[in-house]
Design a protein around this motif. Structure first.
Motif, PDB file in Angstrom:
ATOM      1  N   HIS A 173     -18.726  -2.653 -56.740  1.00 21.45           N
ATOM      2  CA  HIS A 173     -17.946  -1.421 -56.638  1.00 21.45           C
ATOM      3  C   HIS A 173     -18.832  -0.308 -57.211  1.00 21.45           C
ATOM      4  O   HIS A 173     -18.763   0.039 -58.387  1.00 21.45           O
ATOM      5  N   LEU A 174     -19.657   0.243 -56.327  1.00 22.76           N
ATOM      6  CA  LEU A 174     -20.846   0.995 -56.720  1.00 22.76           C
ATOM      7  C   LEU A 174     -20.536   2.408 -57.184  1.00 22.76           C
ATOM      8  O   LEU A 174     -19.818   3.161 -56.522  1.00 22.76           O
ATOM      9  N   ALA A 175     -21.133   2.755 -58.331  1.00 23.15           N
ATOM     10  CA  ALA A 175     -21.150   4.126 -58.834  1.00 23.15           C
ATOM     11  C   ALA A 175     -22.570   4.431 -59.287  1.00 23.15           C
ATOM     12  O   ALA A 175     -23.410   3.545 -59.389  1.00 23.15           O
ATOM     13  N   ARG A 176     -22.831   5.693 -59.556  1.00 22.27           N
ATOM     14  CA  ARG A 176     -24.136   6.060 -60.108  1.00 22.27           C
ATOM     15  C   ARG A 176     -24.102   5.803 -61.610  1.00 22.27           C
ATOM     16  O   ARG A 176     -23.872   6.705 -62.418  1.00 22.27           O
ATOM     17  N   SER A 189     -24.710  15.176 -54.085  1.00 22.37           N
ATOM     18  CA  SER A 189     -24.596  15.882 -55.358  1.00 22.37           C
ATOM     19  C   SER A 189     -25.886  16.632 -55.645  1.00 22.37           C
ATOM     20  O   SER A 189     -26.987  16.138 -55.380  1.00 22.37           O
ATOM     21  N   ALA A 190     -25.724  17.831 -56.216  1.00 24.05           N
ATOM     22  CA  ALA A 190     -26.884  18.634 -56.607  1.00 24.05           C
ATOM     23  C   ALA A 190     -27.302  18.379 -58.048  1.00 24.05           C
ATOM     24  O   ALA A 190     -28.289  18.951 -58.523  1.00 24.05           O
ATOM     25  N   LYS A 191     -26.572  17.515 -58.752  1.00 26.64           N
ATOM     26  CA  LYS A 191     -26.904  17.245 -60.154  1.00 26.64           C
ATOM     27  C   LYS A 191     -28.239  16.511 -60.250  1.00 26.64           C
ATOM     28  O   LYS A 191     -28.535  15.624 -59.441  1.00 26.64           O
ATOM     29  N   LEU A 192     -29.010  16.853 -61.267  1.00 28.37           N
ATOM     30  CA  LEU A 192     -30.344  16.275 -61.419  1.00 28.37           C
ATOM     31  C   LEU A 192     -30.284  14.763 -61.570  1.00 28.37           C
ATOM     32  O   LEU A 192     -31.058  14.028 -60.939  1.00 28.37           O
ATOM     33  N   LEU A 193     -29.362  14.260 -62.418  1.00 30.65           N
ATOM     34  CA  LEU A 193     -29.276  12.816 -62.620  1.00 30.65           C
ATOM     35  C   LEU A 193     -28.947  12.102 -61.314  1.00 30.65           C
ATOM     36  O   LEU A 193     -29.515  11.048 -61.009  1.00 30.65           O
ATOM     37  N   VAL A 236     -26.222  10.875 -48.261  1.00 29.06           N
ATOM     38  CA  VAL A 236     -26.960  10.380 -49.424  1.00 29.06           C
ATOM     39  C   VAL A 236     -28.084   9.458 -48.976  1.00 29.06           C
ATOM     40  O   VAL A 236     -29.205   9.517 -49.497  1.00 29.06           O
ATOM     41  N   ALA A 237     -27.811   8.605 -47.992  1.00 24.85           N
ATOM     42  CA  ALA A 237     -28.822   7.656 -47.505  1.00 24.85           C
ATOM     43  C   ALA A 237     -29.920   8.343 -46.711  1.00 24.85           C
ATOM     44  O   ALA A 237     -31.019   7.799 -46.573  1.00 24.85           O
TER      45      ALA A 237
END
Length: 371
Positions: free
Chosen positions: A97-100, A129-133, A166-167
């Protein structure tokens, strides 16, 4: 078939919300059909001795360590990371159940390295997402996993589009799998003062303050109405309590905190109406649970269940904000409308979102990945 379900966190307060509920429902359903399904997750907040099963599902829980101040994304366990390779090798299918985060990403990568059939289910948690992480994790691991998984389960066309983005390319391994809910005993006919329930994480996106702000309009028509704001705090509890106090409604509100699964069902069976005022909610388990016991539900138009609810007459889909919520709640408090909508809610849950239908699809996915 031996299936390992990996999810980020399980805790007594159910802090991680819907993905854990989905993982447990699927694991319990698989076990009922004779398969060996286990749960792997971080754990937090349990007294000693720690549980070795959750709701009848064998579970391996590793004490969570917070390495970074990034919420769930900053949590991990060195012991879990060291055991990931061994645990995935013992499974026929690894369902992540994938998350970052630093739990599900390493487990999924371990399954990929071991050559084990890998099924990913993202629950709307992996989106552009534009977030760096997020960009770093996408480059290091997420993109590779999305492309390399044997199957990728998504909830809505919107989520599918985000995963393709994302891919960096269309994903031919994507399969739509809706969330399912086990059959539940129908609630008794509502009695007593109107009782309106919110039961979800107290998080900004879920807008629990909108629920509070809808109360005065409801109370103007039903001055004896009661409101319940239940769920673990993710930053909005103080705002909820402050707004209740500002409106002078402390006598009309109960704020019990996080509830167990059994306690949630108890509250639902007492509720006249369920409200989830959140925006961009992919496919909320709390609403499915409400529908399953026959509680008419109010959601916003961006909720992944909004069209189904509106089409079936199982509740109301409204624009975000307290005005729309209040108007919808008032319409559903009409006894005849409540009874009709309650019946439609039960029918929708059993016909479109039954666990049997979900498990039939999921087992087909597992069989395809194992060939």
């Amino acid at each position: 078939m031996r299936v390992l379900h990996a999810v980020t966190l399980h805790s007594p307060t159910h802090a991680f919300g819907g993905p854990v509920r989905v993982a447990l429902n699927l694991a319990k359903g698989l076990r009922a059909r004779g398969h060996e399904a286990n749960l792997l997750a971080l754990g937090e907040g349990f007294p000693e001795p720690w549980p070795t099963s959750v709701e009848g599902v064998p579970a391996k829980l590793f004490p969570a360590r917070r390495l970074l101040p990034l919420g769930f994304s900053g949590m991990t366990s060195p012991a879990l990371l060291a055991s990931a390779g061994r645990l995935v090798r013992g499974a026929d299918v690894v369902h992540v159940h994938l998350a970052r985060d630093l739990v599900t990403l390493p487990v999924a990568l371990a399954a990929l390295r071991a050559g084990k059939p890998l099924v990913l289910q993202t629950h709307g948690m992996v989106d552009p997402s534009a977030k760096l992480l997020a960009k770093v994790l996408d480059a290091v691991a997420v993109r590779r996993l999305l492309r390399g998984a044997d199957a990728l389960l998504y909830l809505t066309p919107h989520e599918r589009e985000g995963l393709d983005a994302v891919a960096g390319a269309p994903l031919p391994n994507a399969v739509r799998l809706v969330n399912g809910t086990p059959a539940q005993e129908e609630r008794p006919a509502p009695s007593g003062p109107p009782r309106i329930l919110y039961s979800a994480r107290l998080q900004a996106r879920k807008r629990p303050v909108d629920f509070v702000d809808a109360a005065p309009a409801v109370l103007a028509v039903h001055p004896d109405a009661e409101f319940v704001v239940a769920g673990p705090d993710e930053g909005e509890l103080a705002a909820v309590r402050a707004r209740i106090t500002e409106l002078g409604l402390s006598a009309r509100f109960t704020v019990p905190g996080a509830l167990s699964g059994t306690e949630v069902l108890t509250e639902l069976r007492r509720a006249h109406v369920y409200v989830l005022p959140s925006v961009d909610e992919p496919f909320p388990m709390s609403v499915l649970e409400a529908l399953s016991v026959g509680v008419p539900s109010v959601v916003t138009h961006s909720n992944g269940l909004a069209r189904d609810i509106a089409r079936a007459g199982a509740g109301r889909a409204v624009d975000p904000g307290p005005a729309g919520v209040a108007e919808a709640v008032l319409s559903l408090l009409d006894p005849a409308e409540n009874a009709t909508t309650s019946k439609a809610a039960r029918e929708l849950a059993s016909s479109a979102f039954s666990m049997d239908a979900v498990l039939d699809t999921l087992l087909g996915v597992y069989e395809d990945t194992s060939r």
